[in-house]
Design an enzyme around this catalytic site. Structure first.
Site, short mmCIF file in Angstrom:
data_model
loop_
_atom_site.label_atom_id
_atom_site.label_comp_id
_atom_site.label_asym_id
_atom_site.label_seq_id
_atom_site.Cartn_x
_atom_site.Cartn_y
_atom_site.Cartn_z
N GLY A 5 0.61 -21.57 24.95
CA GLY A 5 -0.04 -20.36 24.44
C GLY A 5 0.27 -20.16 22.97
N LYS A 28 -3.98 -8.58 17.08
CA LYS A 28 -3.63 -9.78 16.32
C LYS A 28 -4.83 -10.70 16.12
CE LYS A 28 0.27 -11.33 18.63
NZ LYS A 28 1.53 -12.11 18.75
N ASP A 77 5.53 -15.74 13.35
CA ASP A 77 6.22 -16.22 14.55
C ASP A 77 6.87 -17.59 14.35
OD1 ASP A 77 6.02 -14.09 16.25
OD2 ASP A 77 4.16 -14.76 17.20
#
Ligand code: NAP
Length: 273
Positions: free
Chosen positions: A128, A67, A104
């Protein structure tokens, strides 16, 4: 029409639920396509990505570390990928160049949108990548006050600063729940095999929505506690399902629907634990 292909590149990738998820949609919409799990180590990643188009791939999902590695290989990206500094969904354009998306934050907000009581205060635990995506989505959704609580306060401050939010020390996590409309756990605590998330929910209004990004187990101890005291809860599996929608649409040309059949297919008729 030729068979279209997509897949997930990871290291490791065997645990990924994406093949089941996309496989369900391919069957449901009668699309002649394939979605494969591709175990690719970081050293081979650039070469394997470059070879995808010649092998009939329309794009791929990526897990860590790919990613982040992919960012320098993208010709263009959406604002979510830019903001997150990582792309989890890659579309291969007809000229062979790569377009990166980060889905996301889309998945996070789509999962809870119908359950949000009010858009005043949201408390996000963690700092995070998942917490960043959640904060980005909450800010875009119009939440007035975003509180980021993290064990490492400096990381909370960085995330909070990016979204005009407030950073709170981990020790103060219980008290900061006062007046919250949404509580989201974006730490890895509560995941099977990890430590439990210890948090006293006494200050949290019973009207608040509680969501956990951890989806293994499906009902985490946090969600169980919240449900037991009367809060509405939304598990993290829905986020995983919703974040897959934009990729599937880009690769296979159909905008898929997240429904109970999909959840059932991904759970394999059982529970994730
Ligand atoms: P990450 O970047 O590794 O962040 C982990 C977070 O957990 C950090 O904020 C870390 O705090 C905190 N943490 C870890 N151990 C802790 C402890 N013992 N006490 C207090 N805090 C602790 O991970 P991520 O990528 O953001 O993912 C976080 C979780 O979200 C994972 O469980 C992941 O599976 C889940 N997730 C779910 C979805 C979905 O679709 N449902 C999508 C993405 C991620 P420090 O900063 O202090 O280390």
């Amino acid at each position: 029409m030729t068979m279209r292909k997509a897949g997930v590149m990871g290291w490791p990738v065997a645990h990924s639920l994406s093949p089941k998820l996309h496989g369900y949609w391919l069957k449901k919409y009668g699309i002649e396509g394939e979605y494969l799990a591709l175990e690719v180590n970081p050293e081979e990643f650039a070469g394997k990505l470059a070879a995808l188009q010649a092998n009939g791939f329309a794009g791929v999902n990526l897990t860590l570390p790919h990613k982040e590695l992919v960012m320098s290989m993208l010709a263009d990206m959406d604002s979510d990928a830019q903001e997150a500094g990582m792309a989890n969904t890659i579309v291969i354009r007809s000229d062979g160049s790569f377009y990166g998306m980060n889905t996301d934050s889309y998945g996070f907000i789509e999962n809870i949108r119908g359950s949000i009581p009010q858009k005043n205060k949201a408390v996000v635990l963690g700092a995070g990548g998942a917490a960043r995506a959640a904060c980005y989505a909450l800010a875009k959704e119009g939440f007035k006050h975003i509180v980021v609580v993290n064990r490492s306060l400096e990381r909370a401050q960085n995330v909070a600063a990016a979204f005009g939010g407030t950073a709170v020390a981990w020790e103060d996590r219980a008290r900061t729940l006062e007046g919250a409309d949404v509580l989201a756990n974006a730490t890895s605590l509560g995941m099977t095999g990890k430590q439990t998330l210890e948090i006293d929910l006494a200050w949290l209004p019973v009207s608040a929505l509680v969501t956990d990004l951890v989806y293994a187990p499906l009902v985490t101890p946090l969600l169980k506690d919240a449900r037991d005291r009367g809060n509405r809860i939304v598990d993290g599996l829905g986020m995983l399902l919703h974040q897959a929608v934009p990729g599937f649409e880009a690769w296979f040309g159909v905008r898929p629907v997240v429904d109970s059949g999909l959840r059932h297919a991904v759970l394999g008729g059982g529970m994730i634990c």
